[in-house]
Design an enzyme around this catalytic site. Structure first.
Site, PDB file in Angstrom:
ATOM      1  N   LYS A 118       8.104   3.154   3.350  1.00 42.47           N
ATOM      2  CA  LYS A 118       7.832   2.416   4.593  1.00 42.47           C
ATOM      3  C   LYS A 118       8.717   1.163   4.654  1.00 42.47           C
ATOM      4  CE  LYS A 118       4.016   0.045   2.311  1.00 42.47           C
ATOM      5  NZ  LYS A 118       2.561   0.073   2.050  1.00 42.47           N
ATOM      6  N   TYR A 142      22.897 -31.230   5.220  1.00 40.31           N
ATOM      7  CA  TYR A 142      22.096 -31.809   6.302  1.00 40.31           C
ATOM      8  C   TYR A 142      21.052 -32.774   5.774  1.00 40.31           C
ATOM      9  CZ  TYR A 142      23.636 -28.524   9.940  1.00 40.31           C
ATOM     10  OH  TYR A 142      24.347 -27.816  10.868  1.00 40.31           O
TER      11      TYR A 142
HETATM   12  C1  LIG Z   1       2.398   0.288   0.624  1.00 41.68           C
HETATM   13  C2  LIG Z   1       1.436   1.262   0.127  1.00 41.68           C
HETATM   14  C3  LIG Z   1       1.609   1.849  -1.140  1.00 41.68           C
HETATM   15  C4  LIG Z   1       2.693   1.416  -2.103  1.00 41.68           C
HETATM   16  O1  LIG Z   1       2.284   0.232  -2.739  1.00 41.68           O
HETATM   17  P1  LIG Z   1       3.175  -0.437  -3.899  1.00 41.68           P
HETATM   18  O2  LIG Z   1       2.327  -1.549  -4.370  1.00 41.68           O
HETATM   19  O3  LIG Z   1       4.434  -0.886  -3.244  1.00 41.68           O
HETATM   20  O4  LIG Z   1       3.409   0.595  -4.918  1.00 41.68           O
HETATM   21  C5  LIG Z   1       0.733   2.838  -1.526  1.00 41.68           C
HETATM   22  N1  LIG Z   1      -0.281   3.228  -0.708  1.00 41.68           N
HETATM   23  C6  LIG Z   1      -0.492   2.661   0.499  1.00 41.68           C
HETATM   24  C7  LIG Z   1      -1.632   3.137   1.331  1.00 41.68           C
HETATM   25  C8  LIG Z   1       0.350   1.658   0.948  1.00 41.68           C
HETATM   26  O5  LIG Z   1       0.124   1.095   2.142  1.00 41.68           O
END
Ligand SMILES: *Cc1c(COP(=O)(O)O)cnc(C)c1O
Length: 375
Positions: free
Chosen positions: A40, A265
């Site tokens: 994602k 700055y």
């Molecule tokens: C983002 C996510 C993961 C991955 O989590 P990490 O801590 O990056 O390994 C796994 N399951 C769900 C439902 C997520 O939203």
């Protein structure tokens, strides 16, 4: 100069696809469960297409994305036998399109279940879904009550046709946190409930850190994101994962001070006569403030250097008084702000930023350069 003039971009973020593959294989070898790839948010900013294809090449066949938009894109670059799950729920989602593209929704709420059942009864197709339950994070997921109710209604449950039950851990990176066991026990109870009706349902609880809590948390499918990208899933221990990302910022200008001068700055810092500074590409417009902390450090020709004064929009200034290199050498050099010596995990410790935020806020101005993995 024609319209096709494309200058080399000077910001290069190097992503080691082979290291990502090795990380996936390491997790795979550590468990009897299958291992998915969470790609994602453009694979945490590293490029979903490149990362997704590299993971597929070493055997990953299950992918998780946050939104339908992301999933539709992933469907284009992932082969047809890759299962693609959409985590974000069904609000504003054209379920028929989802189904037509062979994307699998994770149903996260009573609302999602209703939408899904409506779709199934009108489309009369044998589509499968995943079910996400809340076990203690209170973000996405069916509540215990709604889920129990569903599990007493065989026809509704079978109409949903869930093949995967998941939940998400809130505190997996703190191995001793009580919440981990609470969530595990709630998950076990719900899994037992659903298995009474649907014995073939697969289960998944562990994100990256969850994998390292122990085998009880593994079930059928692991869902690592962060660990694949080199973020330490066990923050108190040595990082078991290979580092994946390197960010080197080129020096654009070197200057030696012939008098004591203020730097940057606001004239918030000054250096004495004889000091030397390097002006380096990359500033707050590139997310440097958030990613590297307000006072970034880095490695230049094997030595530590620190930012002096305020960070600008496109550049920042490093004090390089202690570096014994000629201007010519320096104009060929870069300051490595993320790499083997300066890892994301080091940044997490010193700046209290999350590795996740470091990766996802690395700006779009950085050109991603990929070190190839196995095909
Ligand atoms: C983002 C996510 C993961 C991955 O989590 P990490 O801590 O990056 O390994 C796994 N399951 C769900 C439902 C997520 O939203």
């Amino acid at each position: 100069m024609g319209n096709d003039f494309l200058p080399e971009r000077v910001y290069v973020l190097t992503v080691d696809l082979n290291a990502i593959q090795q990380n996936w294989l390491t997790l795979s070898a550590s468990s009897l469960a299958s291992v998915a790839g969470v790609i994602k948010a453009d694979a945490y900013g590293l490029g979903a297409r490149q990362v997704g294809c590299a993971l597929y090449a070493v055997g990953c066949r299950t992918f998780f994305l946050a939104s339908v938009e992301e999933a539709v894109t992933a469907r284009d670059f992932l082969p047809a036998d890759a299962a693609i799950y959409v985590l974000g729920g069904l609000r504003n989602v054209d379920i028929f399109e989802l189904f037509a593209r062979n994307l699998i929704p994770m149903l996260c709420s009573a609302y999602d279940v209703e939408q899904w059942l409506k779709f199934k009864s009108s489309a009369q197709v044998n589509a499968v879904a995943g079910l996400k339950i809340n076990t203690g994070m209170t973000r996405f997921g069916l509540d215990e009550r709604d889920f129990s109710l569903l599990c007493t209604d065989e026809s509704r449950l079978k109409a949903i046709n869930p093949e995967l039950l998941i939940s998400h851990l809130a505190c997996a990176d703190e191995a001793n946190h009580l919440q981990n066991n609470i969530q595990l026990n709630r998950f076990l109870k719900s899994l037992e409930q659903i298995k009474r009706m649907l014995p073939a349902v697969r289960a998944s609880l562990a994100n990256s850190s969850g994998i390292f809590l122990g085998k009880e948390w593994h079930f059928d499918l692991l869902r690592p994101g962060a660990a694949l990208y080199g973020i330490n899933p066990t923050p108190l221990d040595k990082n078991p994962m290979l580092s994946v990302v390197r960010l080197a910022l080129p020096i654009l200008q070197v200057r030696s001070l012939s008098a004591s001068e203020f730097i940057g700055y606001g004239a918030t810092a000054n250096l004495p006569t004889g000091a030397r500074v390097a002006v380096v590409a990359g500033g707050y417009a590139d997310g440097v403030h958030r990613t590297l902390g307000a006072q970034p450090e880095g490695m230049l020709l094997g030595q530590r250097v620190k930012v002096i004064g305020r960070i600008s929009m496109d550049s920042m200034i490093f004090d390089i008084s202690h570096i014994a290199a000629s201007d010519e050498e320096l104009m060929q050099a870069s300051v490595e702000v993320i790499g083997d010596d300066y890892s994301i995990n080091h940044l997490m410790k010193t700046h209290k930023t999350l590795g996740y935020e470091v990766l996802t806020s690395l700006g779009s101005r950085y050109k991603r350069h990929y070190l190839p993995g196995a095909l």
